[in-house]
Design a protein around this motif. Sequence first.
Motif, short mmCIF file in Angstrom:
data_model
loop_
_atom_site.label_atom_id
_atom_site.label_comp_id
_atom_site.label_asym_id
_atom_site.label_seq_id
_atom_site.Cartn_x
_atom_site.Cartn_y
_atom_site.Cartn_z
N GLN A 146 -10.45 -3.06 -30.63
CA GLN A 146 -10.18 -2.48 -29.98
C GLN A 146 -10.94 -3.01 -28.21
N TYR A 197 -7.95 -5.67 -27.60
CA TYR A 197 -6.90 -4.61 -26.94
C TYR A 197 -7.07 -4.36 -25.42
N GLN A 208 1.89 -8.42 -29.89
CA GLN A 208 2.13 -7.05 -28.89
C GLN A 208 2.12 -8.37 -27.51
N PRO A 227 -5.14 -4.61 -40.75
CA PRO A 227 -4.74 -2.72 -40.98
C PRO A 227 -3.78 -2.53 -39.63
N ASN A 228 -2.34 -1.82 -40.19
CA ASN A 228 -2.10 -1.57 -39.25
C ASN A 228 -2.35 -0.60 -38.55
N SER A 229 -1.99 -0.72 -36.59
CA SER A 229 -2.52 0.12 -36.00
C SER A 229 -2.13 0.03 -35.10
N LYS A 230 -1.97 1.08 -33.35
CA LYS A 230 -1.36 1.04 -32.29
C LYS A 230 -2.00 -0.64 -31.43
N TYR A 231 -3.11 -0.52 -31.88
CA TYR A 231 -4.12 -1.59 -31.47
C TYR A 231 -3.35 -3.43 -32.02
N PRO A 237 -0.60 -4.00 -34.87
CA PRO A 237 0.85 -3.26 -34.97
C PRO A 237 1.05 -4.49 -36.03
N ASN A 238 1.31 -3.79 -37.55
CA ASN A 238 1.80 -5.41 -38.67
C ASN A 238 2.80 -4.33 -39.80
N ASN A 263 4.54 -1.24 -42.95
CA ASN A 263 4.84 0.01 -42.11
C ASN A 263 5.62 0.27 -43.87
#
Length: 214
Positions: A120, A123, A160, A203-207, A209-210, A214
Amino acid sequence: MKLLKRILLFASAIVFTYVLVLYGTYLTLPTHNVTATHFDTLIVLGCPAKTDGTPSPEQRERVLESVRQYKAGIAPHIIMTGAAAHNQYVEADVMTKLAESEGVPAEAITEEPQAHDTIQNIYYSAKLMHENGWTSAEIISSPSHLPRAALIANTLNIDQPTMSIDWRTHPAHWPPEYSLWHRFHLYTGEARDCLYLRFHGFPNSKYLPNPFMN
């Protein structure tokens, strides 16, 4: 006796290979994606303050290094990033106050008070950069922390692309109160984390995305 020697030799080979892979992976992570020597901003990665609200040793050294880099003209802006992630004190605010006490003007500092971890930190700092029209940053943190920060910055640019930035890492000094054993312990922990991330990803996250998770 021969069997015992063979077992010890085999175990030693496994340990040596693990250490070689562990630190080989850690020490070969990228430290930059540009060769620039001047940047739009410095990014100082957060670190918990002491329980009384004063800067902790690593937090202090990260900020003091950013002050030196700012005064050397490496960048005209500083982003202090970190929420109240570990106690009631907002890391960005504590770092800003220290930088201002060292002569950095308030208008040169942007606080980012949302980040609760290094992902974060990167990001939200990149988000602030795009909002301000800044494209390049020198990322400052403790020496052991920078390879993981670099891995995150590199992954952010890939996962991103609209958030991508030009960057390089720059180490702060180790706190003089840290022993060699303490430093080694921090390096080993970060090396272990980086090895895991290199093989398993974030880990998949909005920061970060993996798509494979999914």
